[in-house]
Every structure is written in structure tokens, then in C-alpha cells.
Design an enzyme around this catalytic site. Structure first.
Site, PDB file in Angstrom:
ATOM      1  CG  ASP A 269      -1.958   0.951   1.452  1.00  0.00           C
ATOM      2  OD1 ASP A 269      -3.008   0.846   0.813  1.00  0.00           O
ATOM      3  OD2 ASP A 269      -1.681   2.164   1.681  1.00  0.00           O
ATOM      4  CB  ILE A 270       1.138   4.257  -2.291  1.00  0.00           C
ATOM      5  CG1 ILE A 270       1.282   3.342  -3.420  1.00  0.00           C
ATOM      6  CG2 ILE A 270       1.651   5.438  -2.220  1.00  0.00           C
ATOM      7  CD1 ILE A 270       0.841   3.997  -4.891  1.00  0.00           C
ATOM      8  CD  GLU A 313      -4.580   4.098  -1.406  1.00  0.00           C
ATOM      9  OE1 GLU A 313      -4.546   4.409  -0.227  1.00  0.00           O
ATOM     10  OE2 GLU A 313      -5.453   4.224  -2.293  1.00  0.00           O
TER      11      GLU A 313
END
Length: 412
Positions: A269-270, A313
């Protein structure tokens, strides 16, 4: 090597050509030759073999009419050898004009020989043999699979050769009746050329319709393949989408399950992506997603696995054969690759690159169909642990029989 099909437009143009025209475009003519040459060659060889047998059997009729020696001399001495040579030399690797020559010339010899025996015998046998020659010419046009242009040449040569023999061998007083018979034969031969024309036109139409169906089938297959690609691909990053990832996960469980092997899952996950979008806009956010996706797919440790974008994301990585150590190494390699890409994060005043948090889990496929789902859930739990521990970290969620969760902090 796969042969390229003629274009659909060329096929449709050929199908709509006037019925009186046989010839198609150059590409279609070449394709038609390649498609039909073997079958046409086999039929021509069969016809020559039949003609050879008929030529030999006709000697009995010659003997019945008292012309045994003449029949033997012409049929066995000339016609049979020519038919045999044509039969032996006629092969599918020869050009069309050579095939026409090797098949047509022996048949021409056979047709002319029938008329010549009658003309040499004279008297009542002239009409008998000339009528037989006309019937044979009718049969040739009806049954012999020559190309139409070759059939026309054969028919014209037969008419001219028979006429020349009649003028040469017959007495002037008998010539009028003989010419009348020959003219009748010529009319019959010319009219029956339409049978050859229709047969070739039909075979060409069958070929064109086959091309059309093949082209349509290929277009449908390509459309289905494209539809399948679109249904399994994330349009923004080009990675697999959530649906395709879950299908790959189920497939991997079945594959490694046969060997009771390991498999590993990463959830990526960003970090602070909402702040990125709020500061730079969704266009820049899309560029960031594409850049991160490219880094994930380029990490050597995941080259044998499956990388997918699950949505927003969030990304996922599946590594068949990866145990705890291997999946942790792959997760750290991903975290480091994104950080080293140094994508500026506009959501922070200080200079900070875009980073990712990674959750890792590994499991053994032991025949349990839910092993993939359980491992994916543990990887998701590990991702939350990475987020809670300050982000830009890799966390591992063990199975119930493994030690407690492990978090790998970012390098100082």
C-alpha cells in the site's frame, strides 16, 4: 510458419465479383492454389489412371471391329506411354501451368487417337469412332478437374487436331459428312465447357467462404481475447486486476498443493496516498500509481510471481514456492525499490519520497481450498501492522503454528 490470410476486404470483393469472372486478386489466387493443389493433383492423377485403363480396354473394341493391330500400335504404342509419363510426372509441387500440360497433353493424345483410328479405318467406322471421340470429350469436360483455362486450351486443341486429321486422311468426297460430325462434336465440347467453368467457380466460392469463416472466427477469437485481457487487466497500470489475482491465487494453490509446497503473498500500500492526491491532483496520482506499479513488476525477486493492483493505491504480489524467509526478502526488496525510485511526495513540506508499507504472509498448500484466502487475509493484517508501526516497513503475519508477527523497519 503460419500463413497470413488475405484481407477480409479482398475476400468480400472476390465473393461479389461477377459470376462470369473466375479470377480473383493475385494474393487470393496464390492462396487458392496452395489450398487446393494437393486435392486437385490427386484428382488429376486418378483421372489419368482411369484414362489409361480405358485406353487399354478400348483395344478390345478395336479388335471387335477388325483393327487390333492398329489399336495396339496407337493405343499401346503412343497413348498409353504418354498417359503413363503424365501420371508419373504430375506432382503437387509443380506450377499450375505445368500440371495443366502434364494432365492435358496425355488426354489430348487419347481423344485424338480415337478419331484417328476411325479415320484410318474409314467407311462406317468413321462415324462410330468420331461419335465416340465426341462422347469422350464430353466426359473430359464433365469430370476432369482441369483449370478452366486449361480445359479451354484442351478443347480447342482437340477440335483443331481432329479437323486437321480429317482433312489430311479423308477423301474429298467423304469430307462433307465428316466435317458435319466434327462440327457437332465441337459444339458439344464448347457447350460442355460450362460444366468445367461451374465446377471451378464453385470450388473458388467454397474456398472464399472458408476464408471468410476463418477470418470471422479469428476476429471473434481476437475480440474474446481482448475482452478477456480487459476483464483481467487494470487499465491504469497494466497489471492484473483483483479478479485476475484471485484466479491466479486459486490456481497456484492447486498447483503447489499437489506438492504440499509453500506460497507467499504480499500486500503493498502506498503511504499517505490521499495526501498525494489532495496536493498534486488525481492526474499526478495516476502517474504515481503507474510508477510504483512499474517498480513492483521490475523487482527481480518477484519476476516469477504475479503482481496485481487490487484497487486504489493497494497492490498484491503472489510468489508460488516462497516460504517465510523468501517472502520477507521479496517484501523488503519491493519497499526498497519504491523508496529508491525517489518519487517526490507533494503532501509534505520537507523532501520526502513516496514509500510503501508491505504486509507479508506465507502458507503451505496442503489440500485446503481456503489456504489462499487465509494467507491473503494474514498478509492484509500484516499490512495494517506496517501502517501502525510508522509506515515504510515490512511486516509478517505468521500462521497459528508460527511465532508472533514480525516487523522489519526501514533502514536508517
Amino acid at each position: 510458419m503460419i500463413e497470413q490470410l488475405p484481407s477480409a476486404d479482398a475476400v468480400e470483393a472476390a465473393l461479389s465479383r461477377p459470376r462470369y469472372r473466375l479470377r480473383m486478386g493475385a494474393d487470393l489466387e496464390a492462396a487458392f492454389d496452395r489450398s487446393t493443389v494437393r486435392a486437385r493433383t490427386a484428382r488429376l492423377r486418378h483421372f489419368l489412371a482411369f484414362a489409361l485403363c480405358a485406353d487399354i480396354l478400348a483395344i478390345a473394341l478395336d479388335a471387335w471391329h477388325g483393327a487390333l493391330l492398329l489399336g495396339l500400335a496407337i493405343r499401346l504404342g503412343l497413348v498409353a506411354p504418354v498417359l503413363l509419363v503424365g501420371l508419373l510426372l504430375l506432382t503437387s509441387n509443380r506450377p499450375s501451368w505445368q500440371q495443366g500440360l502434364l494432365a492435358g497433353l496425355p488426354v489430348l493424345c487419347g481423344l485424338v487417337s480415337i478419331a484417328s483410328i476411325g479415320l484410318l479405318l474409314g467407311g462406317r467406322y468413321v462415324e462410330l469412332y468420331l461419335s465416340a471421340a465426341g462422347m469422350a470429350a464430353f466426359f473430359v469436360n464433365a469430370a476432369m478437374p482441369l483449370r478452366f483455362v486449361h480445359a479451354v486450351i484442351l478443347a480447342g486443341s482437340n477440335i483443331l487436331a481432329t479437323l486437321g486429321l480429317a482433312v489430311t486422311l479423308c477423301a474429298p468426297g467423304d469430307l462433307d459428312d465428316i466435317l458435319a460430325t466434327l462440327c457437332f462434336n465441337a459444339v458439344v465440347v464448347v457447350l460442355t465447357l460450362s460444366m468445367n467453368f461451374g465446377r471451378e467457380g464453385g470450388s473458388r466460392d467454397v474456398f472464399l467462404h472458408g476464408l471468410r469463416e476463418t477470418s470471422q472466427a479469428m476476429a471473434l477469437a481476437e475480440a474474446n481475447a481482448e475482452l478477456m485481457r480487459l476483464s483481467t487487466t487494470d487499465h491504469l497500470t497494466g497489471l492484473l486486476n483483483r479478479r485476475a489475482f484471485h484466479a491466479r491465487l486459486e490456481s497456484a494453490i492447486r498447483t503447489v498443493g499437489a506438492k504440499h509446497g509453500w506460497f507467499g503473498v504480499l500486500m503493498v500500500d502506498i503511504d499517505h496516498f490521499k495526501a498525494f492526491n489532495d496536493s498534486a491532483g488525481h492526474g499526478a496520482g495516476d502517474d504515481c500509481l503507474r510508477a510504483v506499479a512499474g517498480r513492483l513488476a521490475a523487482v527481480p525477486l518477484v519476476s516469477d510471481g504475479t503482481v496485481a493492483r487490487l484497487g486504489g493505491e493497494e497492490f498484491a504480489v503472489l510468489l508460488p514456492g516462497a516460504d517465510r524467509n523468501a517472502i520477507l526478502m521479496a517484501g523488503e526488496a519491493i519497499r526498497r525499490a519504491v523508496e529508491e525510485r525517489a518519487i517526490p511526495h507533494p503532501g509534505f513540506a520537507e523532501s520526502r519520497p513516496v514509500t510503501v508499507s508491505v504486509g507479508a504472509a506465507a502458507g503451505k498448500a496442503d489440500g485446503d481450498a481456503t489456504a489462499g484466502t487465509r494467507t491473503l487475509k494474514r498478509a492484509d493484517e500484516a499490512l495494517y501492522a506496517s501502517k501502525a508501526s510508522g509506515r515504510n516497513t515490512v511486516s509478517y503475519a505468521p500462521d497459528t503454528v508460527e511465532p508472533t508477527p514480525v516487523t522489519i523497519p526501514a533502514a536508517a
